[in-house]
Design an enzyme around this catalytic site. Structure first.
Site, PDB file in Angstrom:
ATOM      1  CB  SER A  79      -0.912   0.026   1.229  1.00 42.79           C
ATOM      2  OG  SER A  79      -1.634   1.252   1.256  1.00 42.79           O
TER       3      SER A  79
ATOM      4  CB  VAL B 291       8.286   0.418   4.059  1.00 43.27           C
ATOM      5  CG1 VAL B 291       9.276  -0.169   3.062  1.00 43.27           C
ATOM      6  CG2 VAL B 291       8.787   0.231   5.486  1.00 43.27           C
ATOM      7  CB  CYS B 292       4.576   1.673   0.352  1.00 42.25           C
ATOM      8  SG  CYS B 292       4.349  -0.084   0.692  1.00 42.25           S
ATOM      9  CG  ASP B 293       5.510   8.164   2.020  1.00 42.06           C
ATOM     10  OD1 ASP B 293       4.527   8.794   1.577  1.00 42.06           O
ATOM     11  OD2 ASP B 293       6.564   8.707   2.401  1.00 42.06           O
TER      12      ASP B 293
ATOM     13  CB  VAL C  29       6.491   5.556  -4.156  1.00 48.15           C
ATOM     14  CG1 VAL C  29       5.981   6.380  -5.322  1.00 48.15           C
ATOM     15  CG2 VAL C  29       5.877   4.159  -4.192  1.00 48.15           C
TER      16      VAL C  29
END
Length: 165
Positions: free
Chosen positions: A53, A58-60, A63
């Protein structure tokens, strides 16, 4: 089926895992305007990032890191795919100032998850994985993280993008 972990707990990936040297399998996901988006809509050297997500820590970071780096690599593009709804992805991109990474959703048919073996059976999310694909659709780099909450190896992925033709 490939096994991974989320916060130390074992999980199962469904779909067909991808290996270096094979052709990237065709897939259809949704763009932020809900239109279909396919592998054929991409060209050149591409990195496909599969994330659980984009609206998590971590995804933030992942990306945003690729958003900063991909513009410096001529002829390369970056696509991040998650199960987040396109509306949430669009809002997140606007809030985060992400413009150089295209964010796509696999919410509708889980087609990317099936094509790349990234669908987490128990969570209904995609795992963290990276695929570098050259201009001939050949996969030149693959990384499935054993622990979903870990960050990918940015340096190896960026180097693989630079080496792909």
């Amino acid at each position: 089926m490939k096994k991974i972990k989320f916060k130390g707990n074992p999980l199962t990936l469904e779909g067909n895992t991808v290996s270096v040297g094979e052709k990237m399998r065709a897939f259809t996901v949704s763009a932020n305007d809900l239109s279909p988006f396919t592998l054929k809509d991409t060209s050149g050297v591409r990195v496909f990032l599969s994330v659980p997500s984009i609206d998590t820590g971590v995804c933030d970071m992942e990306v945003k890191k690729f958003n900063l780096e991909i513009g410096n690599i001529k002829g390369a593009s970056c696509y991040t795919i998650s199960m987040d709804l396109p509306f949430a992805q669009s809002r997140w991109c606007g809030d985060a100032g992400v413009e150089d990474v295209k964010i796509l959703s696999d919410y509708k048919d889980r087609n990317f998850g099936e094509a790349t073996g990234t669908y987490i059976k128990e969570l209904g999310l995609l795992t963290r994985a990276s695929f570098v694909v050259d201009s001939e659709d050949k996969v030149t780099f693959v990384e499935y993280l054993e622990e979903v909450t870990n960050e990918p190896n940015y340096e190896k992925i960026l180097e693989a993008i630079k080496l792909a033709k």
